[in-house]
Each structure stands twice: as structure tokens, then as C-alpha cells.
Design a protein around this motif. Structure first.
Motif, short mmCIF file in Angstrom:
data_model
loop_
_atom_site.label_atom_id
_atom_site.label_comp_id
_atom_site.label_asym_id
_atom_site.label_seq_id
_atom_site.Cartn_x
_atom_site.Cartn_y
_atom_site.Cartn_z
N PRO A 110 -0.40 -2.80 -10.26
CA PRO A 110 -0.23 -2.98 -11.70
C PRO A 110 1.21 -3.27 -12.08
O PRO A 110 2.14 -2.80 -11.42
CB PRO A 110 -0.69 -1.62 -12.27
CG PRO A 110 -0.39 -0.65 -11.17
CD PRO A 110 -0.62 -1.39 -9.89
N THR A 111 1.40 -4.04 -13.13
CA THR A 111 2.73 -4.28 -13.68
C THR A 111 2.64 -4.85 -15.08
O THR A 111 1.75 -5.65 -15.37
CB THR A 111 3.55 -5.25 -12.79
OG1 THR A 111 4.90 -5.32 -13.28
CG2 THR A 111 2.96 -6.65 -12.80
N MET A 112 3.52 -4.42 -15.97
CA MET A 112 3.69 -5.00 -17.30
C MET A 112 2.36 -5.17 -18.04
O MET A 112 2.10 -6.20 -18.66
CB MET A 112 4.44 -6.33 -17.21
CG MET A 112 5.85 -6.19 -16.70
SD MET A 112 6.80 -7.74 -16.64
CE MET A 112 6.18 -8.47 -15.12
N GLY A 113 1.50 -4.19 -17.93
CA GLY A 113 0.21 -4.25 -18.61
C GLY A 113 -0.81 -5.14 -17.93
O GLY A 113 -1.91 -5.33 -18.46
N SER A 114 -0.48 -5.67 -16.77
CA SER A 114 -1.40 -6.55 -16.03
C SER A 114 -1.26 -6.20 -14.54
O SER A 114 -1.22 -5.03 -14.19
CB SER A 114 -1.06 -8.01 -16.31
OG SER A 114 -2.00 -8.87 -15.69
N THR A 115 -1.21 -7.22 -13.70
CA THR A 115 -1.10 -6.99 -12.25
C THR A 115 -0.15 -8.00 -11.63
O THR A 115 0.23 -8.99 -12.25
CB THR A 115 -2.48 -7.13 -11.56
OG1 THR A 115 -2.98 -8.45 -11.79
CG2 THR A 115 -3.46 -6.10 -12.08
N TYR A 116 0.23 -7.73 -10.39
CA TYR A 116 0.99 -8.67 -9.59
C TYR A 116 0.39 -8.72 -8.20
O TYR A 116 -0.32 -7.80 -7.77
CB TYR A 116 2.47 -8.26 -9.52
CG TYR A 116 2.75 -7.19 -8.48
CD1 TYR A 116 3.18 -7.55 -7.19
CD2 TYR A 116 2.57 -5.84 -8.75
CE1 TYR A 116 3.41 -6.58 -6.21
CE2 TYR A 116 2.80 -4.87 -7.79
CZ TYR A 116 3.22 -5.24 -6.53
OH TYR A 116 3.45 -4.30 -5.56
N SER A 117 0.67 -9.80 -7.47
CA SER A 117 0.24 -9.90 -6.07
C SER A 117 1.24 -10.75 -5.29
O SER A 117 1.78 -11.71 -5.83
CB SER A 117 -1.17 -10.50 -5.96
OG SER A 117 -1.18 -11.84 -6.43
N ILE A 118 1.46 -10.37 -4.06
CA ILE A 118 2.38 -11.07 -3.17
C ILE A 118 1.65 -11.38 -1.89
O ILE A 118 1.07 -10.48 -1.26
CB ILE A 118 3.63 -10.23 -2.83
CG1 ILE A 118 4.26 -9.64 -4.10
CG2 ILE A 118 4.63 -11.07 -2.04
CD1 ILE A 118 4.85 -10.63 -5.03
N GLN A 119 1.66 -12.64 -1.47
CA GLN A 119 1.17 -13.05 -0.16
C GLN A 119 2.31 -13.77 0.54
O GLN A 119 3.01 -14.57 -0.08
CB GLN A 119 -0.03 -13.97 -0.29
CG GLN A 119 -1.21 -13.33 -0.99
CD GLN A 119 -2.34 -14.33 -1.15
OE1 GLN A 119 -2.96 -14.73 -0.16
NE2 GLN A 119 -2.61 -14.74 -2.37
N TYR A 120 2.48 -13.49 1.83
CA TYR A 120 3.60 -14.11 2.53
C TYR A 120 3.37 -14.08 4.03
O TYR A 120 2.56 -13.30 4.55
CB TYR A 120 4.92 -13.38 2.19
CG TYR A 120 5.00 -11.96 2.71
CD1 TYR A 120 5.77 -11.66 3.84
CD2 TYR A 120 4.33 -10.91 2.07
CE1 TYR A 120 5.86 -10.36 4.31
CE2 TYR A 120 4.42 -9.62 2.54
CZ TYR A 120 5.19 -9.34 3.66
OH TYR A 120 5.27 -8.05 4.13
N VAL A 121 4.08 -14.94 4.70
CA VAL A 121 4.07 -14.96 6.16
C VAL A 121 5.27 -14.15 6.62
O VAL A 121 6.43 -14.50 6.34
CB VAL A 121 4.13 -16.40 6.71
CG1 VAL A 121 4.21 -16.38 8.23
CG2 VAL A 121 2.90 -17.19 6.25
N ARG A 122 5.01 -13.07 7.31
CA ARG A 122 6.06 -12.15 7.75
C ARG A 122 6.47 -12.46 9.19
O ARG A 122 5.63 -12.55 10.07
CB ARG A 122 5.59 -10.71 7.64
CG ARG A 122 6.62 -9.69 8.13
CD ARG A 122 6.11 -8.26 7.97
NE ARG A 122 7.10 -7.33 8.48
CZ ARG A 122 7.11 -6.87 9.73
NH1 ARG A 122 6.15 -7.24 10.58
NH2 ARG A 122 8.05 -6.03 10.13
N THR A 123 7.75 -12.63 9.38
CA THR A 123 8.30 -12.77 10.73
C THR A 123 8.70 -11.39 11.24
O THR A 123 8.76 -10.42 10.49
CB THR A 123 9.53 -13.69 10.74
OG1 THR A 123 10.55 -13.09 9.92
CG2 THR A 123 9.19 -15.07 10.17
N THR A 124 8.98 -11.31 12.52
CA THR A 124 9.31 -10.00 13.12
C THR A 124 10.60 -9.43 12.56
O THR A 124 10.82 -8.21 12.61
CB THR A 124 9.43 -10.15 14.64
OG1 THR A 124 10.37 -11.19 14.96
CG2 THR A 124 8.09 -10.49 15.27
N SER A 125 11.47 -10.27 12.00
CA SER A 125 12.74 -9.78 11.47
C SER A 125 12.65 -9.33 10.01
O SER A 125 13.60 -8.75 9.48
CB SER A 125 13.81 -10.87 11.58
OG SER A 125 13.43 -12.02 10.83
#
Length: 336
Positions: free
Chosen positions: A30-45
Motif C-alpha cells: 500500500p502507498t498514498m491511499g493506493s498501491t505500488y509494485s516493483i518488478q525487476y531483474v536482480r543481479t547477484t550484486s
């Protein structure tokens, strides 16, 4: 925020593994009365997902603390509660958004304006709204005296006003937050991501499997979610503003929450929604609102003149017609 939610076309998995130890991660909340989402490609670093989530939510909390009109202790609400001829020290990001709002206001001859909160409250759409109805003409004229970006000025680190204006960042704050998060991801060596907060988006690179980040633009309906168009996104922010989902009807007329600061009243033209693509999610956020207020022809002319990538959806009887300019088509054309 007042913008519409864009639908990300994604895998149902929250974690995918790839070659070289890379993985595709996803988190949100949740955030600011709504929602947020994060998608990402994670490297080992890159940081662990929980640490990255902590950093992202710290940014979102800061934006909310500085810019929310729904909490009395935010920096901007403390300013809004001051009388005319007052000044208040505010954080640099608040001044940055005020300057951005001034730029958009001047560019639109006052159609876009950050100081419409008293009007939003009067029409029943703001954080202090008491009743949803068409206001009396005399009351509207009185409230309009408290609206206008020209009543704001910046003196050093202080925001000042010469009238009892109230600033509402809902048309640009979410885009700003998305840019801040994207910048933080880049600083951490994450260059393949899709960031979304309250419907504002920014994407870069490609997913772990090499496919693009894909976004579905909603048809402007208030009864169900229907994809109007699906686009690939790489390297720019995406914002859609519309005049539906938040409105009321009185005496057979429909009144949208999108106000034209020049008239003090909701827009009445046939432009139902506008999607803008821009390298800055902040600017995409503000420009989508600006074009929606200007309307189907004036908004289109403005987008063409300033080479803004825009996708327009107009009401046509019981249905809709769409129109996109060359700048939009170039950015969303299929790439190998």
C-alpha cells in the motif's frame, strides 16, 4: 492520485531464475491511499529484495510525508493551512514540484494549476469535501479568488503565498515518486525494471526472459476494466488521466473530478482519457492531466506542437474513438 491505473501484463510468478544467477523479483504494497509494485531483474550484486523494498518504501513514505493533502502533518498541508501573506520553509522536492507546476500552468495558459484544492473541495472531490453537488455561482466566484499559481512564490527555501491558496500535488506527486524509485534502482545497478505507484509507471530494459515490459491501457469505462491498447515500454514513464471513475451526476449532467482552473468547473468536452509517454514519469503525469483539461482539439494541438507522445480516447455516442500521434507510435512500435 487522480490518475487511472495502468495494467501491467506480467507473469503470475513473483520470482524467476535465469542464467548467471540473475533472477526476476517482484514486491509491492500500500502507498498514498493506493498501491505500488516493483518488478525487476536482480543481479547477484544487487541488494536482497527485502532491503530494496525497505529503500523503496522509505522513498514513498517521504513523498507522502512531504506532499500528501490527506494528512494534516504533511509539509504541504501545513503550508495550505497558513493564511494569506505567509511563508514556510519546505523541503527541496516540494519546491521542485511547485516549479514544475508553474511550468505546466504557464504552458497551458492556466488550464493546469496546482492550487485547485479549494475548488476540488467545493465540488466534492477534495480531501476536505463536505458535499458532492454543483456549487452556487456566488460561492464558486468567491472560492476562485483563492486559486491561481500566480499567488505562489519561492524565496530561498521558503514557499510563500499572497492569497489563501492551497496546493494539491495529486496530478504530479506519484510520477515524481516513480522517478525517484527508478533513479534509486539505477544507482544500485538495477537497469531492468517496471516501477508502478498509484497507476503511474516507468520501465527500462527487458524482463529476465528477454521479453519487453508490456502495459495495457484501459478503455475509459467505469463499469469494468477492459484493455484498449497494449504497448511495450522501455526507457520512459507512462501516465493516463481520465474523467471517469470519479464523478457525480446532477440534473442529467455528468461532472468529472478533472477541473479546468480557468473556469473553476469540471471539464465538459468529449475527451475521456489521455495517455502520455515521457522520459520523466513526473512530466508524463503532469502532461496527461494538462492535455485532458485542454480537450480533444486544443490538447491534440498542444501535444503536436510540443512533440508529446500522446494517445487520446474520445467519447463517441455509446462508444469510444482513439487517436495517437506520430511521437506515440514511434515510441510504441515493435522493436526486435
Amino acid at each position: 492520485m487522480d490518475n487511472l491505473r495502468l495494467l501491467a501484463v506480467v507473469s503470475g510468478c513473483v520470482w524467476l531464475s535465469g542464467c548467471g544467477g540473475d533472477s526476476q523479483e517482484r514486491f509491492g504494497g500500500p502507498t498514498m491511499g493506493s498501491t505500488y509494485s516493483i518488478q525487476y531483474v536482480r543481479t547477484t550484486s544487487a541488494p536482497q529484495p527485502k532491503e530494496l523494498q525497505r529503500q523503496v518504501e522509505s522513498i514513498l513514505s517521504e513523498v507522502d510525508r512531504q506532499m500528501s493533502t490527506y494528512r494534516d502533518d504533511s509539509d504541504i498541508e501545513r503550508f495550505n493551512n497558513l493564511p494569506a501573506n505567509s511563508c514556510q520553509p519546505v523541503p527541496a522536492p516540494v519546491l521542485h514540484l511547485v516549479r514544475t507546476g508553474e511550468q505546466l500552468s504557464q504552458a497551458s495558459d492556466g488550464a493546469f494549476d496546482l492550487t485547485v484544492e479549494p475548488l476540488l473541495n467545493l465540488w466534492g472531490f477534495g480531501p476536505q469535501a463536505r458535499e458532492v453537488k454543483v456549487p452556487e455561482a456566488a460561492t464558486l466566484a468567491q472560492v476562485r479568488q483563492r486559486v491561481g499559481h500566480q499567488h505562489l512564490r519561492i524565496e530561498g527555501d521558503q514557499l510563500c503565498k499572497d492569497a489563501a491558496v492551497e496546493v494539491d500535488f495529486n496530478s504530479i506527486a506519484a510520477g515524481y515518486a516513480v522517478d525517484r524509485i527508478a533513479e534509486r534502482l539505477t544507482e544500485l545497478g538495477i537497469h531492468r525494471y517496471l516501477v508502478e505507484a498509484t497507476g503511474e509507471l516507468k520501465a527500462a530494459g527487458r524482463k529476465l526472459d528477454g521479453s519487453p515490459w508490456r502495459i495495457a491501457l484501459e478503455e475509459p469505462r467505469d463499469d469494468q476494466q477492459v484493455a484498449e491498447k497494449i504497448i511495450d515500454v522501455d526507457g520512459f514513464g507512462v501516465s493516463t488521466s481520465g474523467d471517469y471513475r470519479n464523478y457525480f451526476q446532477q440534473d442529467g449532467r455528468r461532472y468529472s473530478h478533472t477541473l479546468d482552473a480557468r473556469t473553476g468547473a469540471p471539464i465538459t468536452h468529449q475527451l475521456a482519457s489521455v495517455t502520455v509517454l515521457h522520459p520523466s514519469a513526473l512530466m508524463a503525469d503532469g502532461l496527461s492531466t494538462l492535455l485532458l483539461v485542454l480537450g480533444p482539439q486544443q490538447g491534440w494541438d498542444y501535444a503536436e506542437q510540443h512533440r508529446i507522445a500522446a494517445f487520446f480516447v474520445m467519447r463517441d455516442g455509446a462508444g469510444f474513438v482513439t487517436r495517437s500521434n506520430e511521437a506515440f507510435e514511434v515510441l510504441t512500435s515493435v522493436k526486435p
